[in-house]
Scaffold this motif. Sequence first.
Motif, PDB file in Angstrom:
ATOM      1  N   VAL A  43      28.728  -9.061  19.852  1.00 43.83           N
ATOM      2  CA  VAL A  43      29.470  -8.460  20.960  1.00 43.83           C
ATOM      3  C   VAL A  43      30.961  -8.524  20.626  1.00 43.83           C
ATOM      4  CG1 VAL A  43      29.964  -8.516  23.428  1.00 43.83           C
ATOM      5  CG2 VAL A  43      27.731  -9.281  22.605  1.00 43.83           C
ATOM      6  N   TRP A  44      31.601  -7.353  20.565  1.00 44.01           N
ATOM      7  CA  TRP A  44      33.044  -7.278  20.320  1.00 44.01           C
ATOM      8  C   TRP A  44      33.749  -7.058  21.645  1.00 44.01           C
ATOM      9  CZ3 TRP A  44      36.876  -8.658  17.587  1.00 44.01           C
ATOM     10  CH2 TRP A  44      38.115  -8.060  17.736  1.00 44.01           C
ATOM     11  N   CYS A  45      34.730  -7.910  21.929  1.00 49.77           N
ATOM     12  CA  CYS A  45      35.529  -7.805  23.145  1.00 49.77           C
ATOM     13  C   CYS A  45      36.982  -7.648  22.732  1.00 49.77           C
ATOM     14  CB  CYS A  45      35.366  -9.049  24.013  1.00 49.77           C
ATOM     15  SG  CYS A  45      33.665  -9.324  24.537  1.00 49.77           S
ATOM     16  N   ALA A  46      37.470  -6.419  22.781  1.00 48.54           N
ATOM     17  CA  ALA A  46      38.856  -6.149  22.393  1.00 48.54           C
ATOM     18  C   ALA A  46      39.808  -6.736  23.418  1.00 48.54           C
ATOM     19  CB  ALA A  46      39.084  -4.646  22.270  1.00 48.54           C
ATOM     20  N   GLY A  47      40.921  -7.297  22.934  1.00 49.26           N
ATOM     21  CA  GLY A  47      41.936  -7.857  23.827  1.00 49.26           C
ATOM     22  C   GLY A  47      41.374  -8.944  24.708  1.00 49.26           C
ATOM     23  N   LYS A  48      41.544  -8.769  26.009  1.00 48.12           N
ATOM     24  CA  LYS A  48      41.071  -9.765  26.977  1.00 48.12           C
ATOM     25  C   LYS A  48      39.819  -9.295  27.711  1.00 48.12           C
ATOM     26  CE  LYS A  48      45.582 -11.822  27.699  1.00 48.12           C
ATOM     27  NZ  LYS A  48      46.609 -12.205  28.683  1.00 48.12           N
ATOM     28  N   THR A  49      39.068  -8.387  27.094  1.00 52.54           N
ATOM     29  CA  THR A  49      37.833  -7.879  27.691  1.00 52.54           C
ATOM     30  C   THR A  49      36.839  -9.018  27.882  1.00 52.54           C
ATOM     31  OG1 THR A  49      38.149  -5.779  26.559  1.00 52.54           O
ATOM     32  CG2 THR A  49      35.946  -6.224  27.386  1.00 52.54           C
ATOM     33  N   HIS A  50      36.189  -9.066  29.040  1.00 55.50           N
ATOM     34  CA  HIS A  50      35.162 -10.079  29.306  1.00 55.50           C
ATOM     35  C   HIS A  50      33.899  -9.732  28.522  1.00 55.50           C
ATOM     36  CE1 HIS A  50      32.217 -12.503  31.492  1.00 55.50           C
ATOM     37  NE2 HIS A  50      33.247 -13.260  31.834  1.00 55.50           N
ATOM     38  N   LYS A  51      33.149 -10.753  28.128  1.00 56.12           N
ATOM     39  CA  LYS A  51      31.947 -10.563  27.307  1.00 56.12           C
ATOM     40  C   LYS A  51      30.983  -9.547  27.925  1.00 56.12           C
ATOM     41  CE  LYS A  51      28.138 -13.148  25.285  1.00 56.12           C
ATOM     42  NZ  LYS A  51      27.519 -14.459  25.156  1.00 56.12           N
ATOM     43  N   LYS A  52      30.820  -9.552  29.234  1.00 54.14           N
ATOM     44  CA  LYS A  52      29.872  -8.629  29.883  1.00 54.14           C
ATOM     45  C   LYS A  52      30.314  -7.173  29.746  1.00 54.14           C
ATOM     46  CE  LYS A  52      31.795  -8.935  34.520  1.00 54.14           C
ATOM     47  NZ  LYS A  52      31.563  -9.307  35.891  1.00 54.14           N
ATOM     48  N   ASN A  53      31.585  -6.936  29.438  1.00 50.46           N
ATOM     49  CA  ASN A  53      32.102  -5.579  29.267  1.00 50.46           C
ATOM     50  C   ASN A  53      32.354  -5.231  27.803  1.00 50.46           C
ATOM     51  OD1 ASN A  53      32.165  -5.134  32.074  1.00 50.46           O
ATOM     52  ND2 ASN A  53      34.123  -6.169  32.216  1.00 50.46           N
ATOM     53  N   GLY A  54      31.937  -6.104  26.907  1.00 48.38           N
ATOM     54  CA  GLY A  54      32.160  -5.877  25.485  1.00 48.38           C
ATOM     55  C   GLY A  54      31.201  -4.849  24.895  1.00 48.38           C
ATOM     56  N   VAL A  55      31.460  -4.499  23.651  1.00 48.24           N
ATOM     57  CA  VAL A  55      30.618  -3.546  22.921  1.00 48.24           C
ATOM     58  C   VAL A  55      29.535  -4.346  22.199  1.00 48.24           C
ATOM     59  CG1 VAL A  55      30.584  -1.790  21.124  1.00 48.24           C
ATOM     60  CG2 VAL A  55      32.586  -2.007  22.609  1.00 48.24           C
ATOM     61  N   GLU A  56      28.281  -4.071  22.525  1.00 47.17           N
ATOM     62  CA  GLU A  56      27.155  -4.798  21.947  1.00 47.17           C
ATOM     63  C   GLU A  56      26.488  -3.983  20.851  1.00 47.17           C
ATOM     64  OE1 GLU A  56      24.334  -5.991  24.898  1.00 47.17           O
ATOM     65  OE2 GLU A  56      25.814  -7.127  26.032  1.00 47.17           O
ATOM     66  N   VAL A  57      26.033  -4.664  19.822  1.00 49.24           N
ATOM     67  CA  VAL A  57      25.268  -4.034  18.754  1.00 49.24           C
ATOM     68  C   VAL A  57      24.200  -5.043  18.304  1.00 49.24           C
ATOM     69  CG1 VAL A  57      26.891  -4.743  16.932  1.00 49.24           C
ATOM     70  CG2 VAL A  57      25.419  -2.791  16.564  1.00 49.24           C
ATOM     71  N   SER A  58      22.989  -4.552  18.087  1.00 44.23           N
ATOM     72  CA  SER A  58      21.914  -5.437  17.619  1.00 44.23           C
ATOM     73  C   SER A  58      22.128  -5.752  16.143  1.00 44.23           C
ATOM     74  CB  SER A  58      20.550  -4.765  17.812  1.00 44.23           C
ATOM     75  OG  SER A  58      20.400  -3.706  16.877  1.00 44.23           O
ATOM     76  N   TRP A  59      21.457  -6.757  15.670  1.00 39.98           N
ATOM     77  CA  TRP A  59      21.545  -7.089  14.240  1.00 39.98           C
ATOM     78  C   TRP A  59      21.042  -5.928  13.390  1.00 39.98           C
ATOM     79  CZ3 TRP A  59      24.353 -10.472  11.843  1.00 39.98           C
ATOM     80  CH2 TRP A  59      24.799 -11.599  12.516  1.00 39.98           C
ATOM     81  N   ASP A  60      19.957  -5.279  13.817  1.00 41.19           N
ATOM     82  CA  ASP A  60      19.430  -4.147  13.052  1.00 41.19           C
ATOM     83  C   ASP A  60      20.446  -3.010  12.971  1.00 41.19           C
ATOM     84  OD1 ASP A  60      17.010  -5.419  12.519  1.00 41.19           O
ATOM     85  OD2 ASP A  60      16.044  -4.590  14.303  1.00 41.19           O
ATOM     86  N   GLN A  61      21.120  -2.716  14.096  1.00 39.80           N
ATOM     87  CA  GLN A  61      22.149  -1.675  14.103  1.00 39.80           C
ATOM     88  C   GLN A  61      23.322  -2.058  13.203  1.00 39.80           C
ATOM     89  OE1 GLN A  61      22.619  -1.829  18.382  1.00 39.80           O
ATOM     90  NE2 GLN A  61      22.019   0.324  18.542  1.00 39.80           N
ATOM     91  N   PHE A  62      23.738  -3.300  13.276  1.00 44.02           N
ATOM     92  CA  PHE A  62      24.852  -3.771  12.460  1.00 44.02           C
ATOM     93  C   PHE A  62      24.529  -3.695  10.984  1.00 44.02           C
ATOM     94  CE2 PHE A  62      26.930  -7.332  10.219  1.00 44.02           C
ATOM     95  CZ  PHE A  62      28.253  -6.943  10.382  1.00 44.02           C
ATOM     96  N   ILE A  63      23.335  -4.131  10.591  1.00 47.53           N
ATOM     97  CA  ILE A  63      22.924  -4.104   9.182  1.00 47.53           C
ATOM     98  C   ILE A  63      22.849  -2.662   8.695  1.00 47.53           C
ATOM     99  CG2 ILE A  63      21.015  -4.578   7.612  1.00 47.53           C
ATOM    100  CD1 ILE A  63      20.541  -7.147   9.387  1.00 47.53           C
ATOM    101  N   ALA A  64      22.273  -1.762   9.498  1.00 47.31           N
ATOM    102  CA  ALA A  64      22.200  -0.348   9.109  1.00 47.31           C
ATOM    103  C   ALA A  64      23.597   0.225   8.915  1.00 47.31           C
ATOM    104  CB  ALA A  64      21.427   0.441  10.167  1.00 47.31           C
ATOM    105  N   TRP A  65      24.515  -0.112   9.790  1.00 48.96           N
ATOM    106  CA  TRP A  65      25.891   0.360   9.687  1.00 48.96           C
ATOM    107  C   TRP A  65      26.562  -0.158   8.423  1.00 48.96           C
ATOM    108  CZ3 TRP A  65      30.554  -2.426  11.838  1.00 48.96           C
ATOM    109  CH2 TRP A  65      31.697  -1.654  11.711  1.00 48.96           C
ATOM    110  N   MET A  66      26.358  -1.415   8.107  1.00 47.58           N
ATOM    111  CA  MET A  66      26.973  -2.014   6.914  1.00 47.58           C
ATOM    112  C   MET A  66      26.374  -1.455   5.622  1.00 47.58           C
ATOM    113  SD  MET A  66      29.362  -4.227   7.640  1.00 47.58           S
ATOM    114  CE  MET A  66      29.932  -2.932   8.703  1.00 47.58           C
ATOM    115  N   GLU A  67      25.101  -1.086   5.645  1.00 45.90           N
ATOM    116  CA  GLU A  67      24.446  -0.589   4.444  1.00 45.90           C
ATOM    117  C   GLU A  67      24.506   0.933   4.306  1.00 45.90           C
ATOM    118  OE1 GLU A  67      20.533  -2.339   4.630  1.00 45.90           O
ATOM    119  OE2 GLU A  67      21.284  -4.257   3.868  1.00 45.90           O
ATOM    120  N   ALA A  68      25.074   1.604   5.298  1.00 47.04           N
ATOM    121  CA  ALA A  68      25.176   3.075   5.252  1.00 47.04           C
ATOM    122  C   ALA A  68      26.154   3.502   4.159  1.00 47.04           C
ATOM    123  CB  ALA A  68      25.630   3.607   6.603  1.00 47.04           C
ATOM    124  N   ASP A  69      25.834   4.635   3.556  1.00 47.35           N
ATOM    125  CA  ASP A  69      26.710   5.172   2.491  1.00 47.35           C
ATOM    126  C   ASP A  69      27.874   5.930   3.077  1.00 47.35           C
ATOM    127  OD1 ASP A  69      25.214   4.074   0.500  1.00 47.35           O
ATOM    128  OD2 ASP A  69      23.943   5.851   0.310  1.00 47.35           O
TER     129      ASP A  69
END
Length: 69
Positions: A43-69
Amino acid sequence: MNVWITELNAEQQLKNKGMQLDVYSPDGETRLGDLTITKAKLVWCAGKTHKKNGVEVSWDQFIAWMEAD
């Protein structure tokens, strides 16, 4: 997912609450946000954003993003 923290030769498995990393600019003057890492997601929370309002990504989504060409 099983996520481990390896620091100073001490391994520790993340629990459900996970861990939070405070992210600052390279000069250390500006707090850019927080990254919370749990067993299920990141969960990424830019600035002073509260965790419940942060941007969430699953591990599978994150891994796919990192391995994308």
